[in-house]
Design a protein around this motif. Structure first.
Motif, short mmCIF file in Angstrom:
data_model
loop_
_atom_site.label_atom_id
_atom_site.label_comp_id
_atom_site.label_asym_id
_atom_site.label_seq_id
_atom_site.Cartn_x
_atom_site.Cartn_y
_atom_site.Cartn_z
N VAL A 219 -2.23 3.10 0.51
CA VAL A 219 -2.98 3.30 -0.80
C VAL A 219 -2.63 2.07 -1.82
O VAL A 219 -1.46 1.91 -2.15
CB VAL A 219 -2.25 4.69 -1.19
CG1 VAL A 219 -3.02 4.93 -2.89
CG2 VAL A 219 -2.75 5.57 -0.42
N TYR A 220 -3.57 1.57 -2.20
CA TYR A 220 -3.35 0.18 -2.93
C TYR A 220 -3.78 0.59 -4.51
O TYR A 220 -4.97 0.50 -4.73
CB TYR A 220 -4.32 -0.90 -2.47
CG TYR A 220 -3.66 -1.18 -0.92
CD1 TYR A 220 -2.69 -2.29 -0.87
CD2 TYR A 220 -4.13 -0.63 -0.12
CE1 TYR A 220 -2.10 -2.62 0.52
CE2 TYR A 220 -3.80 -0.94 1.23
CZ TYR A 220 -2.82 -2.08 1.36
OH TYR A 220 -2.33 -2.25 2.63
N GLY B 167 0.84 3.47 -2.61
CA GLY B 167 0.57 4.41 -3.58
C GLY B 167 1.30 4.22 -4.99
O GLY B 167 0.99 5.28 -5.94
N LYS C 274 -7.20 2.41 -5.08
CA LYS C 274 -7.37 3.50 -6.10
C LYS C 274 -7.00 2.99 -7.38
O LYS C 274 -6.01 1.90 -7.82
CB LYS C 274 -6.15 4.32 -5.86
CG LYS C 274 -6.10 5.60 -6.77
CD LYS C 274 -4.86 6.61 -6.24
CE LYS C 274 -5.37 7.43 -5.10
NZ LYS C 274 -4.40 8.65 -4.83
N ASP D 23 -11.37 4.88 -4.92
CA ASP D 23 -11.06 6.19 -5.81
C ASP D 23 -10.88 5.72 -7.14
O ASP D 23 -9.89 5.14 -7.39
CB ASP D 23 -9.72 6.90 -5.13
CG ASP D 23 -9.27 8.13 -5.88
OD1 ASP D 23 -10.01 8.26 -6.94
OD2 ASP D 23 -8.57 8.89 -5.23
N THR E 176 -11.67 4.28 1.51
CA THR E 176 -11.88 4.86 0.27
C THR E 176 -11.66 3.98 -0.96
O THR E 176 -10.88 3.16 -0.88
CB THR E 176 -11.08 6.04 0.21
OG1 THR E 176 -11.44 7.04 1.12
CG2 THR E 176 -11.52 6.92 -1.14
N VAL F 117 -7.19 3.07 1.07
CA VAL F 117 -7.64 3.45 -0.08
C VAL F 117 -7.31 2.32 -1.39
O VAL F 117 -6.12 1.92 -1.60
CB VAL F 117 -6.75 4.66 -0.51
CG1 VAL F 117 -7.58 5.38 -1.83
CG2 VAL F 117 -7.06 5.82 0.63
N GLN G 108 -10.10 7.77 -9.65
CA GLN G 108 -9.15 8.83 -10.23
C GLN G 108 -9.73 9.11 -11.81
O GLN G 108 -9.38 8.83 -12.98
CB GLN G 108 -7.87 7.86 -10.46
CG GLN G 108 -7.17 7.77 -9.38
CD GLN G 108 -5.58 7.79 -9.40
OE1 GLN G 108 -5.11 8.94 -9.36
NE2 GLN G 108 -5.05 6.64 -9.82
N GLY H 16 0.85 -1.12 0.04
CA GLY H 16 -0.12 -0.09 -0.17
C GLY H 16 0.80 1.20 -0.12
O GLY H 16 0.60 2.11 0.79
#
Length: 447
Positions: free
Chosen positions: A82-83, A50, A105, A159, A157, A103, A161, A48
């Motif tokens: 953030v994955y 990002g 994403k 997301d 979340t 997250v 994008q 995670g």
């Protein structure tokens, strides 16, 4: 409207969650399942940070859930981080659980090249993609033919994008219809709760041909100028409950649909038994909408305790010639609207057509619509109720409605035509078509 607003919204959702126990709720429509088997996405190599693309990890985890069945199903835990990932499919008997700070994403489309994004066939009730002819890009997270699926967590979340997709739409360079953020097709017993959805490429949550769907305690965010980022769109689906949520987006907050013109008529699956409660939000378009694609029919809708701010239209029921189908037995009550171009709009001339094969003599039926206990402030125009020639809207009841604004002498508060119904305690007083004695009994009973 980002970090600070998100914190406020989380507090808002938390307050709703704690206070909803004394309210009528969706509980019981879809029973919660205890997942005895629990796995983490990190068990499959996900990182995670990002930066790492974790598509293989998500697909491997879901493959394991699908093929190594456990009693009661499996919970897939996504820890804080953030994955990034390409799109993936869900399977039956699973919970996708996002921890606080987690997250998921969508991997950013590189150089606006979407050739790698897989295509799906058009929905049979639409006959083509909603934006472009032919197929449509598959949704970011998809459940097709699944049951007993939960997407939940601690306000993590998802997301999408979507800004790259929005830019391609604005520049008219998209060859196919944009993907939804989360979509369920031909599925049942679905719960979506306690998750933030943001920046969807197209519609955010789209249950189509589904039954027994609960969406509650969700936050949906997209810029006000993001194109067609509908919040929640039940489509040819039944027994759907949406409650205790906040939506601020670029199109209708909630829109009930059931197919498009001759394709929706032929498919013939209505949206029915839809309940919407305690939803708050803001959009340049409509708060609660029905249509305009409703050719399979919409019936038995209850929306209540709705708070709308900075709206295009507060409540919008919309259809068109060539649609066929029906909208009937709709009750909308206890609505607060602050700052809107129009408070209430019920119109028979809204929406385009998939092609030139529609029959203009196939007219929709709109009847038994009750709107009551609605209060509005800073409303530019109170209302419009315009039916279709040779297919007037009937049994339209407006009761206990006050829509306040600064109306000039040139402003016509209400515009009406081809409608039969009645009004009780409406300010400003509506048009003569809505005080006909022919239907006064219906409105009195409803009120």
């Amino acid at each position: 409207m980002h970090k600070f607003t998100t914190i406020i919204l989380l507090l808002f959702i938390s307050a709703l969650s704690s206070g909803a126990q004394d309210e009528v709720t969706c509980s019981g429509i879809v029973p919660l399942k205890n997942r005895y088997d629990k796995i983490s996405i990190t068990d499959f190599g996900a990182v995670g940070d990002g930066k790492t693309v974790n598509t293989k990890a998500f697909r491997a985890a879901i493959f394991r859930i699908k093929h190594y069945k456990r009693r009661g199903g499996t919970l897939l835990y996504v820890p804080p981080g953030v994955y990034l990932t390409d799109r993936f499919n869900l399977t039956s008997h699973m919970t996708l659980y996002l921890a606080s700070g987690a997250v998921i994403k969508a991997s950013q489309v590189v150089s606006k090249d979407v050739s790698y994004w897989p295509l799906a066939d058009p929905l049979p009730s639409y006959g083509r993609g909603r934006e472009r002819e032919g197929g449509r890009y598959m949704s970011f997270i998809l459940g097709d033919g699944v049951r007993d699926v939960i997407i939940s967590g601690e306000n993590g979340t998802i997301d999408g994008q979507g800004d790259v997709w929005w830019d391609m739409w604005r520049q008219r360079t998209l060859p196919h219809t944009r993907p939804h953020l989360v979509e369920f097709m031909h599925s049942s017993d679905i719960i979506i709760s306690n998750v933030i959805f943001k920046n969807s490429p197209f519609w955010n949550i789209h249950p189509v041909y589904c039954s027994n769907v609960v969406v509650r305690y969700v936050t949906i965010l997209a810029p006000a100028d993001s194109p067609n980022t509908d919040g929640i769109d039940p489509d040819s689906s039944s027994n759907v409950c949406i409650e205790d949520s906040y939506i601020a987006n670029g199109d209708d907050m909630i829109a009930i649909k059931s197919g498009w013109d001759e394709y929706g008529v032929a498919y013939g699956r209505p949206s029915s038994d839809i309940t919407i409660r305690r939803v708050t939000g803001s959009t340049p378009f409509a708060g609660i909408a029905i249509g305009s694609e409703m050719s399979g029919g919409v019936q038995n809708v209850l929306a209540e305790h709705i708070n709308l701010f900075n709206m295009g239209v507060g409540i919008h029921i919309k259809t068109n010639v060539g649609r066929g189908g029906y909208i009937r037995n709709v009750t909308i009550s206890n609505v607060y609207i602050e700052k809107a171009r129009k408070g209430i709009k019920i119109a028979g001339n809204v929406g385009d057509h998939p092609d030139d094969k529609f029959n203009p003599n196939t007219l929709p039926v709109v009847q038994d619509i009750t709107m009551k206990s609605i209060w509005g402030e800073k409303i530019l125009q109170p209302g419009l109720v315009k039916g279709i020639k040779n297919a007037p809207f009937t049994n339209i009841c407006l009761s206990d409605i006050n829509l306040h604004g600064s109306y000039s002498a040139k402003t016509t508060p209400w515009q009406c035509s081809d409608v039969k119904g009645s009004a009780l305690k409406v300010s400003p007083w509506p048009c003569s078509e809505l005080i006909s004695s022919q239907d006064a009994g219906f409105c009195s009973i409803q009120a």
